[in-house]
Design a protein around this motif. Structure first.
Motif, short mmCIF file in Angstrom:
data_model
loop_
_atom_site.label_atom_id
_atom_site.label_comp_id
_atom_site.label_asym_id
_atom_site.label_seq_id
_atom_site.Cartn_x
_atom_site.Cartn_y
_atom_site.Cartn_z
N ALA A 1 0.83 -1.21 0.00
CA ALA A 1 0.00 0.00 0.00
C ALA A 1 0.87 1.26 0.00
O ALA A 1 0.57 2.23 -0.71
CB ALA A 1 -0.94 0.00 1.21
N HIS A 2 1.94 1.24 0.78
CA HIS A 2 2.82 2.41 0.81
C HIS A 2 3.54 2.56 -0.52
O HIS A 2 3.68 3.70 -1.04
CB HIS A 2 3.82 2.29 1.95
CG HIS A 2 4.69 3.50 2.12
ND1 HIS A 2 4.17 4.76 2.31
CD2 HIS A 2 6.04 3.65 2.10
CE1 HIS A 2 5.17 5.64 2.41
NE2 HIS A 2 6.30 4.98 2.28
N ARG A 3 4.00 1.46 -1.09
CA ARG A 3 4.65 1.53 -2.41
C ARG A 3 3.71 2.17 -3.43
O ARG A 3 4.11 3.05 -4.20
CB ARG A 3 5.05 0.12 -2.83
CG ARG A 3 5.89 0.01 -4.12
CD ARG A 3 5.05 -0.11 -5.39
NE ARG A 3 3.98 -1.06 -5.31
CZ ARG A 3 4.13 -2.38 -5.52
NH1 ARG A 3 5.30 -2.89 -5.80
NH2 ARG A 3 3.06 -3.17 -5.45
N ASP A 4 2.46 1.73 -3.45
CA ASP A 4 1.51 2.26 -4.43
C ASP A 4 1.23 3.74 -4.19
O ASP A 4 1.06 4.52 -5.14
CB ASP A 4 0.21 1.45 -4.38
CG ASP A 4 0.40 0.02 -4.87
OD1 ASP A 4 1.44 -0.26 -5.50
OD2 ASP A 4 -0.50 -0.81 -4.62
N LYS A 5 1.16 4.14 -2.94
CA LYS A 5 0.93 5.55 -2.62
C LYS A 5 2.09 6.42 -3.12
O LYS A 5 1.89 7.47 -3.73
CB LYS A 5 0.75 5.73 -1.11
CG LYS A 5 0.54 7.17 -0.69
CD LYS A 5 0.40 7.29 0.82
CE LYS A 5 0.25 8.76 1.24
NZ LYS A 5 0.16 8.90 2.72
N VAL A 6 3.32 5.96 -2.85
CA VAL A 6 4.49 6.71 -3.28
C VAL A 6 4.55 6.77 -4.80
O VAL A 6 4.79 7.84 -5.40
CB VAL A 6 5.78 6.09 -2.70
CG1 VAL A 6 7.01 6.77 -3.30
CG2 VAL A 6 5.79 6.21 -1.18
N ALA A 7 4.30 5.66 -5.46
CA ALA A 7 4.33 5.62 -6.93
C ALA A 7 3.30 6.55 -7.53
O ALA A 7 3.50 7.12 -8.61
CB ALA A 7 4.11 4.19 -7.41
N GLY A 8 2.19 6.76 -6.84
CA GLY A 8 1.14 7.64 -7.33
C GLY A 8 1.59 9.08 -7.51
O GLY A 8 1.02 9.82 -8.33
N TYR A 9 2.62 9.49 -6.77
CA TYR A 9 3.11 10.85 -6.90
C TYR A 9 3.80 11.09 -8.24
O TYR A 9 3.94 12.25 -8.68
CB TYR A 9 4.06 11.19 -5.76
CG TYR A 9 3.34 11.51 -4.47
CD1 TYR A 9 2.83 12.79 -4.24
CD2 TYR A 9 3.15 10.54 -3.48
CE1 TYR A 9 2.15 13.10 -3.06
CE2 TYR A 9 2.48 10.84 -2.31
CZ TYR A 9 1.98 12.11 -2.10
OH TYR A 9 1.30 12.40 -0.94
N ILE A 10 4.24 10.04 -8.89
CA ILE A 10 4.84 10.22 -10.22
C ILE A 10 3.79 10.68 -11.22
O ILE A 10 4.04 11.56 -12.06
CB ILE A 10 5.51 8.91 -10.67
CG1 ILE A 10 6.57 8.48 -9.63
CG2 ILE A 10 6.17 9.08 -12.04
CD1 ILE A 10 7.17 7.11 -9.89
N ASP A 11 2.58 10.12 -11.13
CA ASP A 11 1.48 10.60 -11.97
C ASP A 11 1.11 12.03 -11.62
O ASP A 11 0.79 12.83 -12.51
CB ASP A 11 0.27 9.68 -11.81
CG ASP A 11 0.47 8.31 -12.44
OD1 ASP A 11 1.18 8.24 -13.46
OD2 ASP A 11 -0.07 7.33 -11.90
N VAL A 12 1.13 12.36 -10.33
CA VAL A 12 0.83 13.72 -9.92
C VAL A 12 1.84 14.69 -10.53
O VAL A 12 1.47 15.77 -11.02
CB VAL A 12 0.84 13.83 -8.38
CG1 VAL A 12 0.72 15.29 -7.94
CG2 VAL A 12 -0.28 13.00 -7.77
N ALA A 13 3.11 14.32 -10.52
CA ALA A 13 4.15 15.18 -11.09
C ALA A 13 3.90 15.43 -12.57
O ALA A 13 4.02 16.56 -13.05
CB ALA A 13 5.52 14.54 -10.88
N THR A 14 3.57 14.39 -13.29
CA THR A 14 3.30 14.54 -14.73
C THR A 14 2.12 15.46 -14.96
O THR A 14 2.16 16.35 -15.83
CB THR A 14 3.04 13.17 -15.36
OG1 THR A 14 4.18 12.31 -15.14
CG2 THR A 14 2.77 13.28 -16.85
N ALA A 15 1.06 15.27 -14.18
CA ALA A 15 -0.13 16.10 -14.34
C ALA A 15 0.16 17.56 -14.02
O ALA A 15 -0.47 18.47 -14.59
CB ALA A 15 -1.25 15.58 -13.45
N ASP A 16 1.12 17.80 -13.12
CA ASP A 16 1.45 19.17 -12.72
C ASP A 16 2.50 19.80 -13.62
O ASP A 16 2.94 20.94 -13.36
CB ASP A 16 1.93 19.19 -11.27
CG ASP A 16 0.81 18.93 -10.28
OD1 ASP A 16 -0.36 19.02 -10.68
OD2 ASP A 16 1.11 18.63 -9.10
N GLY A 17 2.93 19.10 -14.66
CA GLY A 17 3.85 19.68 -15.63
C GLY A 17 5.32 19.51 -15.32
O GLY A 17 6.18 20.10 -16.01
#
Length: 511
Positions: free
Chosen positions: A341-357
């Motif tokens: 669960a923690h791995r997936d949460k951390v990995a999710g920030y990579i998508d956030v970074a892409t969405a934020d430019g």
């Protein structure tokens, strides 16, 4: 953590080991039937279960500690010091055994586990010097025939709640000092990697600590809350995320306890144009990805001055490419994260970074690992041109994600650091002594590194941040530690007639 299912309980009965509490000098099952899974994160499998204490279990452990405190409080300084010296020798001799436990349950590589233990041993060694830090002061003849002196005495039974990311070092920050000062301890380690705490308690018993002075109670929020409100627990020491640290501080304080609660962080490393960029790149990788970024002192943001940012990013990316991610028993550089669960949460920030430019320079989701495919893997990740408005910047990600924020210069970088809610650790890389001196004076952070990326103080100083990184009465270990675990008495004394002690020609002893 919730109750285990019927299927999981059936698995226990089929032979899966269950880790007991350690209370009164022995393994103890307690009355609760609840257990929780303990994973091997490099394999993605449950390797054992751990008991989860009820409120009544905690109360019984506290009662046993209270009974033991009565005798330990009166033990001589020489006796307490002898136990600490013996514990230090045993711990140093058997550190590889403990490191294997850390690698198995947390996932950190062996070299990192041994480093964690070494930093814990530093505090044990500091605790061996307890007589120098618990002695009082004396003022003679403050008025005619009257002397005033002070002495320091233990609190009683103290509670320690430690996190998953340092299952050996953080307990060692607290219980050696508490015990050396004459207190009894109830330790509640993380239920994610609990075995190290039992191992340490058993080793203390082998070193000569009386039964009941150090107790380990495993559990989840029920056990934590029981410690926070129990009337016989005199103080609480905690390390963890800021929201939980604030809850610990407020709840324990409301119940009349001393509290030292160390919270979260978002640590910045400011790299000025005159810095040695190779040194800075090495430091960013070491401090960003050690222990898979699961450190409150990890560098998670590099503030790179624009004129050198491209060069620095290229150097960091090149170094990331040489890292080997995998099972900590195989000589890898970085291990898995603690849970899926923690791995997936951390990995999710990579998508956030892409969405934020932002630019994802290295994406750890595609890493090739030297380990079981079911492990909780995420490789080192480098994200450039992160904006301070992004959640990638704002949140404590607590994983192997290193963000590059580009700044105009020194003032811009310091302004960003000081505007943040945390004040745990920070670093500056520069060859300009004037800039370094100005930085250490102006930056609003508790622990500062100058060309040092992880400025964790040595044991005879104290560890702790500012702002939302620290709640409570004192920092951890060092002089703050002994102050926290003792209370002072001041005595005003007058004796009209001297007494005679008689004759004894034997050499004076301190038994």
């Amino acid at each position: 953590m919730t109750d285990t299912t019927t299927i999981e309980r059936d698995r226990h009965r089929a032979g899966r080991a269950v880790l007991d509490h350690w209370v009164g000098g022995a393994a103890w099952a307690g009355s609760s039937s609840r257990t929780g899974p303990v994973y091997n994160p490099a394999k993605g499998i449950v390797q054992k279960e751990v008991r989860l204490a009820s409120k009544d279990d905690v109360a019984e452990a506290v009662a046993i500690a209270s009974a033991a405190f009565a005798g330990w409080r009166d033990a001589s300084i020489a006796k307490r010091q002898a136990v600490m010296f013996s514990f230090r020798e045993l711990l140093n001799a058997r550190k590889e055994e403990l490191a294997a436990i850390l690698t198995s349950e947390h996932g950190k590589v062996t070299s990192d586990a041994l480093g964690e233990i070494a930093r814990g041993i530093e505090v044990v060694e500091f605790a061996c010097g307890m007589p120098s830090f618990t002695k009082g002061d004396y003022s003679e003849n403050v008025s005619t025939g009257i002397d005033v002196y002070s002495l320091r005495q233990p609190l009683g039974v103290v509670g320690i709640i430690s996190p998953f990311n340092f299952p050996a070092m953080v307990p060692l920050w607290f219980f050696p000092l508490a015990i050396a000062a004459g207190n009894a301890v109830v330790l509640k380690p993380s239920e994610k990697d609990p075995s190290a705490a039992n191992w340490l308690a058993e080793l203390m018993a082998e070193a000569g600590l009386p039964d009941g002075v150090l107790n380990v109670v495993h559990g989840d929020k029920e056990a934590v809350d029981a410690l926070l409100v129990h009337p016989d627990i005199r103080s609480i020491s905690f390390v963890g995320s800021t929201p939980i640290a604030k809850y610990i501080f407020e709840t324990a304080s409301a119940n009349g306890k001393r509290v030292q609660a160390l919270g979260g962080a978002k640590n910045h490393m400011l790299v000025l144009p005159d810095a040695d960029l190779d040194l800075a790149a090495d430091a960013a990788v070491n401090a960003g990805f050690g222990s898979a970024g699961e450190r409150c002192m990890a560098i998670s943001v590099v503030l790179a001055v624009d004129s050198v940012a491209d060069q620095l990013v290229e150097r960091i990316a090149r170094r990331i490419g040489t890292l080997r991610t995998g099972d900590g028993t195989r000589g890898c550089d970085m291990g898995p994260l603690i849970t899926e669960a923690h791995r997936d949460k951390v990995a999710g920030y990579i998508d956030v970074a892409t969405a934020d430019g932002a630019d994802v320079v290295v994406d750890g989701r595609g890493v090739e690992v030297d380990g079981d495919a079911d492990g909780f893997w995420l490789g080192p990740t480098l994200i450039d041109k992160v904006e301070t408005s992004s959640d990638v910047y704002r949140d404590e990600i607590f994983g192997p994600v290193l963000s590059i924020v580009r700044v105009d210069g020194y003032e811009d970088g310091v302004g960003i650091i000081n505007a943040g809610p945390y004040g745990n650790g920070t670093a500056i890389f520069t060859n300009d002594g004037g800039a370094a001196r100005r930085f250490q004076r102006e930056v609003q952070v508790g622990m500062i590194g100058i060309n040092v990326p992880i400025p964790v103080p040595v044991a005879y100083h104290s560890f702790g941040g500012w702002k939302d990184s620290l709640f409570g009465d004192a920092k951890a270990y060092g002089p703050h530690g002994f102050d926290f675990f003792t209370q002072e008495k001041a005595i005003t004394s007058r004796w009209l007639d001297p007494s005679h002690g008689g004759l004894n020609l034997g050499f004076p002893r301190h038994d």
